[in-house]
Design a protein around this motif. Structure first.
Motif, PDB file in Angstrom:
ATOM      1  N   VAL A 270       0.833  -1.207   0.000  1.00  0.00           N
ATOM      2  CA  VAL A 270       0.000   0.000   0.000  1.00  0.00           C
ATOM      3  C   VAL A 270       0.864   1.252   0.000  1.00  0.00           C
ATOM      4  O   VAL A 270       0.561   2.237  -0.688  1.00  0.00           O
ATOM      5  CB  VAL A 270      -0.957  -0.002   1.213  1.00  0.00           C
ATOM      6  N   PHE A 271       1.972   1.228   0.752  1.00  0.00           N
ATOM      7  CA  PHE A 271       2.864   2.393   0.781  1.00  0.00           C
ATOM      8  C   PHE A 271       3.481   2.637  -0.592  1.00  0.00           C
ATOM      9  O   PHE A 271       3.534   3.776  -1.070  1.00  0.00           O
ATOM     10  CB  PHE A 271       3.958   2.184   1.822  1.00  0.00           C
ATOM     11  N   LEU A 272       3.948   1.575  -1.251  1.00  0.00           N
ATOM     12  CA  LEU A 272       4.501   1.724  -2.591  1.00  0.00           C
ATOM     13  C   LEU A 272       3.452   2.249  -3.569  1.00  0.00           C
ATOM     14  O   LEU A 272       3.737   3.113  -4.400  1.00  0.00           O
ATOM     15  CB  LEU A 272       5.043   0.382  -3.095  1.00  0.00           C
ATOM     16  N   GLN A 273       2.215   1.746  -3.451  1.00  0.00           N
ATOM     17  CA  GLN A 273       1.165   2.201  -4.351  1.00  0.00           C
ATOM     18  C   GLN A 273       0.775   3.646  -4.062  1.00  0.00           C
ATOM     19  O   GLN A 273       0.403   4.384  -4.975  1.00  0.00           O
ATOM     20  CB  GLN A 273      -0.060   1.288  -4.239  1.00  0.00           C
ATOM     21  N   ALA A 274       0.873   4.071  -2.806  1.00  0.00           N
ATOM     22  CA  ALA A 274       0.604   5.473  -2.474  1.00  0.00           C
ATOM     23  C   ALA A 274       1.611   6.387  -3.169  1.00  0.00           C
ATOM     24  O   ALA A 274       1.256   7.453  -3.691  1.00  0.00           O
ATOM     25  CB  ALA A 274       0.658   5.680  -0.959  1.00  0.00           C
ATOM     26  N   ILE A 275       2.887   5.969  -3.179  1.00  0.00           N
ATOM     27  CA  ILE A 275       3.907   6.744  -3.885  1.00  0.00           C
ATOM     28  C   ILE A 275       3.610   6.760  -5.378  1.00  0.00           C
ATOM     29  O   ILE A 275       3.649   7.811  -6.035  1.00  0.00           O
ATOM     30  CB  ILE A 275       5.299   6.153  -3.621  1.00  0.00           C
ATOM     31  N   ALA A 276       3.299   5.590  -5.945  1.00  0.00           N
ATOM     32  CA  ALA A 276       3.005   5.503  -7.374  1.00  0.00           C
ATOM     33  C   ALA A 276       1.794   6.353  -7.738  1.00  0.00           C
ATOM     34  O   ALA A 276       1.786   7.044  -8.772  1.00  0.00           O
ATOM     35  CB  ALA A 276       2.766   4.046  -7.769  1.00  0.00           C
ATOM     36  N   PHE A 277       0.773   6.330  -6.890  1.00  0.00           N
ATOM     37  CA  PHE A 277      -0.449   7.098  -7.157  1.00  0.00           C
ATOM     38  C   PHE A 277      -0.181   8.600  -7.076  1.00  0.00           C
ATOM     39  O   PHE A 277      -0.697   9.383  -7.876  1.00  0.00           O
ATOM     40  CB  PHE A 277      -1.531   6.690  -6.162  1.00  0.00           C
ATOM     41  N   PHE A 278       0.654   8.996  -6.112  1.00  0.00           N
ATOM     42  CA  PHE A 278       1.023  10.408  -6.006  1.00  0.00           C
ATOM     43  C   PHE A 278       1.801  10.852  -7.244  1.00  0.00           C
ATOM     44  O   PHE A 278       1.528  11.921  -7.822  1.00  0.00           O
ATOM     45  CB  PHE A 278       1.863  10.637  -4.757  1.00  0.00           C
ATOM     46  N   TYR A 279       2.768  10.047  -7.656  1.00  0.00           N
ATOM     47  CA  TYR A 279       3.565  10.394  -8.833  1.00  0.00           C
ATOM     48  C   TYR A 279       2.690  10.456 -10.088  1.00  0.00           C
ATOM     49  O   TYR A 279       2.799  11.389 -10.888  1.00  0.00           O
ATOM     50  CB  TYR A 279       4.684   9.373  -9.035  1.00  0.00           C
ATOM     51  N   ARG A 280       1.837   9.446 -10.277  1.00  0.00           N
ATOM     52  CA  ARG A 280       0.961   9.442 -11.456  1.00  0.00           C
ATOM     53  C   ARG A 280       0.031  10.647 -11.438  1.00  0.00           C
ATOM     54  O   ARG A 280      -0.167  11.306 -12.471  1.00  0.00           O
ATOM     55  CB  ARG A 280       0.155   8.139 -11.513  1.00  0.00           C
ATOM     56  N   SER A 281      -0.542  10.951 -10.294  1.00  0.00           N
ATOM     57  CA  SER A 281      -1.471  12.086 -10.194  1.00  0.00           C
ATOM     58  C   SER A 281      -0.752  13.397 -10.495  1.00  0.00           C
ATOM     59  O   SER A 281      -1.282  14.269 -11.190  1.00  0.00           O
ATOM     60  CB  SER A 281      -2.096  12.138  -8.801  1.00  0.00           C
ATOM     61  N   TYR A 282       0.478  13.530  -9.969  1.00  0.00           N
ATOM     62  CA  TYR A 282       1.245  14.753 -10.226  1.00  0.00           C
ATOM     63  C   TYR A 282       1.568  14.885 -11.706  1.00  0.00           C
ATOM     64  O   TYR A 282       1.411  15.969 -12.304  1.00  0.00           O
ATOM     65  CB  TYR A 282       2.537  14.752  -9.408  1.00  0.00           C
ATOM     66  N   LEU A 283       2.039  13.807 -12.336  1.00  0.00           N
ATOM     67  CA  LEU A 283       2.420  13.862 -13.742  1.00  0.00           C
ATOM     68  C   LEU A 283       1.218  14.120 -14.642  1.00  0.00           C
ATOM     69  O   LEU A 283       1.316  14.886 -15.617  1.00  0.00           O
ATOM     70  CB  LEU A 283       3.118  12.562 -14.141  1.00  0.00           C
TER      71      LEU A 283
END
Length: 313
Positions: A270-283
């Motif tokens: 979940v922590f890794l996916q939170a980072i991925a989701f933040f990065y995807r949302s930002y990009l």
């Protein structure tokens, strides 16, 4: 005119605030040293034949030092990724690939659970067997109640290891009363906020509690989150393995410590996916609607009606 904050020493809260800020930045600075020291001295925490090394591993896995190493790495890579967007997209693809890969493998546990339940019912009702042996060559033989209780483990595999896979695939039920009515960039801003202030804290708290919850059922004397490193090193003199093997019934499933391992795996995913989701949302927020779903590896169901039903979520 620029106003600088002033601190009144007569107010009791000011000193604590300043000390907290200093403590925060000191730990960020020390994270580089702690990470380098851990890499260059692996025997101090990975040589489990040494009881003190095992206790260091237990301490650091749920420590403030470990948190700041991860937090600082996130800050550094995020800063680099905002400058070099292709690196951030690469991180998104890797982390979403991990979620998809793990989920696609352990989703088969659902099928195993169904097949095993059929075997249990068949052996009980038709042959009235008290034990079931499964395997080739040297078979795995346990009481029927053991196999019946072990079905919970398959269910736990699906729940904990497929949660981020389901998230990437958009399979979680959502109620978007506000979210669906706002503009594209506003949605991405909401997603960034949610990943930072909901997903990450929940994953961190789950890890912090789950780490010592696991080790209290693997070793004695029991380690505690409140113990300092010095205290744990003192306890290491009497350290020995004491893996939990007690089931809910006399002949029932006796590997319940595995559920605690899965709890940590869940928190990490979940922590890794939170980072991925933040990065995807930002990009996607930065690049606009044309980048929506970029590099997203979604399953193809092969049926138009099934695709429409999946998109409802």
């Amino acid at each position: 005119m620029i106003y600088f904050p002033t601190f009144n020493n007569n107010e009791p809260g000011d000193g604590a605030v300043v000390e907290g800020i200093i403590w925060f930045f000191q730990n960020i600075a020390l994270a580089f040293y702690n990470f380098s020291y851990a890499l260059t001295h692996p025997g101090l925490w990975l040589d489990w034949s040494d009881k003190e090394a095992l206790m260091r591993f237990i301490y650091y896995g749920g420590s403030v030092e470990f948190f700041f190493v991860i937090f600082t790495a996130f800050l550094v890579f995020t800063g680099i990724g905002m400058w070099k967007n292709h690196l951030m997209w690469g991180a998104v693809r890797i982390m979403e690939g991990i979620a998809n890969g793990v989920g696609r493998i352990f989703a088969w546990a659902g099928l195993l659970m169904v097949l095993q339940q059929i075997i249990i019912i068949f052996m009980q009702r038709v042959f009235a067997a008290s034990e079931i042996s499964i395997g080739f060559g040297k078979a795995l033989t346990f009481d029927v109640s053991w196999w019946a209780e072990e079905l919970k483990f398959y269910n736990a595999l699906v729940v904990t290891l497929c949660v981020t896979y389901t998230f990437v695939q958009g399979g979680h039920v959502r109620v978007d009363l506000v979210y669906s009515a706002v503009k594209f960039r506003t949605k991405r801003a909401i997603d960034m906020f949610g990943s930072l202030f909901f997903m990450m804290p929940v994953a961190i708290i789950t890890w912090m509690y789950g780490w010592y919850f696991l080790w209290r059922h693997l070793v004695v004397p029991n380690p505690s989150a409140s113990d300092s490193l010095e205290r744990l090193l003192q306890k290491s003199r009497a350290l020995r393995w004491n893996v939990e093997t007690i089931g809910f019934s006399p002949n029932g499933f006796n590997g319940y410590f595995l559920f605690k391992v899965l709890l940590l795996a869940y928190a990490g995913l979940v922590f890794l996916q939170a980072i991925a989701f933040f990065y995807r949302s930002y990009l996607e927020w930065k690049e606009g609607e044309a980048s929506e779903g970029k590099y997203l590896d979604k399953d193809e169901l092969g049926d138009e009606d099934a695709e429409l039903a999946a998109n409802i979520h």
